[in-house]
Design a protein around this motif. Structure first.
Motif, PDB file in Angstrom:
ATOM      1  N   SER A  28       0.873  -1.273   0.022  1.00  0.00           N
ATOM      2  CA  SER A  28       0.044  -0.167   0.010  1.00  0.00           C
ATOM      3  C   SER A  28       0.732   1.346  -0.036  1.00  0.00           C
ATOM      4  CB  SER A  28      -0.996   0.117   1.080  1.00  0.00           C
ATOM      5  OG  SER A  28      -0.102  -0.134   2.425  1.00  0.00           O
ATOM      6  N   TRP A  29       1.783   1.563   0.854  1.00  0.00           N
ATOM      7  CA  TRP A  29       2.658   2.571   1.056  1.00  0.00           C
ATOM      8  C   TRP A  29       3.458   2.749  -0.208  1.00  0.00           C
ATOM      9  CZ3 TRP A  29       7.980   2.305   1.659  1.00  0.00           C
ATOM     10  CH2 TRP A  29       8.556   0.993   1.832  1.00  0.00           C
ATOM     11  N   PHE A  49      14.095   4.493   8.250  1.00  0.00           N
ATOM     12  CA  PHE A  49      13.228   5.542   7.763  1.00  0.00           C
ATOM     13  C   PHE A  49      14.136   6.572   7.114  1.00  0.00           C
ATOM     14  CE2 PHE A  49      11.626   9.975   8.246  1.00  0.00           C
ATOM     15  CZ  PHE A  49      10.479   9.917   7.926  1.00  0.00           C
ATOM     16  N   ASP A  50      15.522   6.822   7.589  1.00  0.00           N
ATOM     17  CA  ASP A  50      16.316   7.598   6.757  1.00  0.00           C
ATOM     18  C   ASP A  50      16.563   6.992   5.237  1.00  0.00           C
ATOM     19  OD1 ASP A  50      16.250   9.596   8.696  1.00  0.00           O
ATOM     20  OD2 ASP A  50      18.087   8.862   9.460  1.00  0.00           O
ATOM     21  N   GLY A  51      16.758   5.687   5.599  1.00  0.00           N
ATOM     22  CA  GLY A  51      17.016   5.108   4.179  1.00  0.00           C
ATOM     23  C   GLY A  51      15.965   5.111   3.114  1.00  0.00           C
ATOM     24  N   ILE A  52      14.630   5.038   3.371  1.00  0.00           N
ATOM     25  CA  ILE A  52      13.665   5.370   2.598  1.00  0.00           C
ATOM     26  C   ILE A  52      13.443   6.645   2.178  1.00  0.00           C
ATOM     27  CG2 ILE A  52      10.988   5.602   2.554  1.00  0.00           C
ATOM     28  CD1 ILE A  52      11.844   2.631   2.562  1.00  0.00           C
ATOM     29  N   ASP A 108       0.542   0.535   7.792  1.00  0.00           N
ATOM     30  CA  ASP A 108       1.672  -0.585   7.673  1.00  0.00           C
ATOM     31  C   ASP A 108       2.952  -0.119   7.823  1.00  0.00           C
ATOM     32  OD1 ASP A 108      -0.191  -2.269   6.539  1.00  0.00           O
ATOM     33  OD2 ASP A 108      -0.071  -1.723   4.530  1.00  0.00           O
ATOM     34  N   THR A 109       3.187   1.134   8.244  1.00  0.00           N
ATOM     35  CA  THR A 109       4.790   1.527   8.336  1.00  0.00           C
ATOM     36  C   THR A 109       4.692   2.282   9.695  1.00  0.00           C
ATOM     37  OG1 THR A 109       4.171   3.556   7.068  1.00  0.00           O
ATOM     38  CG2 THR A 109       5.236   1.521   6.054  1.00  0.00           C
ATOM     39  N   LYS A 110       3.611   3.029  10.064  1.00  0.00           N
ATOM     40  CA  LYS A 110       3.908   4.107  11.143  1.00  0.00           C
ATOM     41  C   LYS A 110       4.552   3.448  12.518  1.00  0.00           C
ATOM     42  CE  LYS A 110      -0.785   3.554  13.148  1.00  0.00           C
ATOM     43  NZ  LYS A 110      -2.195   4.416  13.326  1.00  0.00           N
ATOM     44  N   TYR A 163      11.828  -1.031   7.354  1.00  0.00           N
ATOM     45  CA  TYR A 163      10.800  -1.142   6.590  1.00  0.00           C
ATOM     46  C   TYR A 163      11.305  -2.167   5.424  1.00  0.00           C
ATOM     47  CZ  TYR A 163       9.690   3.161   8.640  1.00  0.00           C
ATOM     48  OH  TYR A 163       9.380   4.123   9.552  1.00  0.00           O
ATOM     49  N   THR A 164      10.383  -3.125   4.954  1.00  0.00           N
ATOM     50  CA  THR A 164      10.833  -4.107   3.833  1.00  0.00           C
ATOM     51  C   THR A 164      10.401  -3.623   2.456  1.00  0.00           C
ATOM     52  OG1 THR A 164      10.606  -5.876   5.313  1.00  0.00           O
ATOM     53  CG2 THR A 164      10.815  -6.295   2.982  1.00  0.00           C
TER      54      THR A 164
END
Length: 313
Positions: free
Chosen positions: A201-202, A255-258, A292-294, A299-300
């Protein structure tokens, strides 16, 4: 009187060459025998990767390749067959970037004990070439776009590989003619992408935000079949085959990687500063609020792998 302008000064200009030439001519100034550098054939979005530091972000946050998929593609284009000829089996890689796919090819060759081969990488951006040399020092790289491979002789390549880049030049007739020119008779063209998995979704939300940015620069998204129209209609290629469902890949990012991954995305890195900031803030908000992420720290990021291959006729 004839004035000569450097290619660099034209490329730095905000005006297109025809407009600039027209404006100069109004003042009685003439441009003669002027040819733009190869860089003009590179999309403005792709040039976003030439910004300082972006090649490092690209290397850090772009996915590696599922080696099973790379092995599959190399088998389909004939690169894993025993090659006993006096000349090495020659692979030309287009849009090699920092060499992520090149390294995957070398790993598969090592696994299969492939000998008597040569890889020549090409990449239009100087910054990417420099990073490539750092990451893959034993492979030759030429700085040139797919539309101008004049450094390579005709009928020199047994196969041409394009990883994560064909959408940038697949609709350019000059690029297709150059690919055809340097391929040997019955040589092959292999194309592969790691595509963000929009069933997540994200990822779907973020990718849909970026879709119009590709439309703005008239470059198809990698999952848009329109990019193959010219290739399929080209008299010099046939025997298309594909695999778009078998292989997947994922990478773990914080998070920073995303955020860095999207900062290194071509259309984001090339966007005006305010638009880039808006996009990155929107991505941050999505990661912080999507159910799904918060609540996650890692994160995958899921990918599906798309491959096509053709033969020169």
């Amino acid at each position: 009187m004839i004035y000569r302008l450097s290619k660099l000064s034209i490329l730095k200009s905000k005006l297109s060459t025809p407009i600039l030439t027209s404006n100069l001519n109004q003042f009685g100034l003439k441009l003669r025998n002027f040819h733009l550098s190869k860089m003009e054939s590179v999309s403005e979005a792709a040039r976003g990767w030439s910004n300082p530091g972006v090649s490092n972000i690209y290397e850090k946050t772009r996915p590696d390749y599922n080696l099973d998929s790379v092995e599959f593609l190399l088998e389909k284009v004939g690169a894993l067959k025993p090659h006993l000829g006096p000349e090495p089996f020659t692979i030309v890689e287009l849009g090699a970037g920092t060499g992520k796919f090149t390294r995957a090819v070398l790993k598969v060759f090592e696994k299969h004990a492939v000998k008597n081969f040569k890889i020549i990488a090409t990449e239009p951006l100087r910054e990417m070439c420099e990073k490539f040399k750092e990451m893959v020092p034993n492979v030759e790289i030429l700085q040139c776009p797919a539309s101008d491979l004049e450094g390579l002789p005709s009928n020199c390549a047994d196969t041409i590989l394009a990883a994560q880049c064909f959408h940038w030049f697949g609709m350019d007739p000059k690029a297709l003619d150059e690919i055809h020119r340097i391929l040997k008779p019955k040589g092959t063209l292999g194309i592969i992408w790691n595509l963000p998995d929009r069933s997540v979704s994200w990822i779907k939300t973020i990718e849909e935000w970026l879709d119009p940015k590709f439309e703005d620069i008239n470059i198809p998204r990698p999952d848009n079949q329109i990019m193959f129209v010219r290739l399929r209609n080209h008299d010099g290629f046939a025997n298309e085959a594909m695999d778009e469902t078998t292989y997947k890949y994922n990478m773990e990012l914080d998070f920073d990687g995303i955020i860095q991954r999207y900062e290194g995305n071509s259309v984001v890195s090339a966007a005006p500063d305010k638009e880039k900031e808006r996009l990155l803030l929107a991505i941050e908000e999505e990661m912080k609020t999507n159910s799904d992420t918060k609540d996650k720290q890692i994160y995958t990021y899921e990918f599906v792998i798309k491959m096509h291959w053709f033969q020169k006729i």
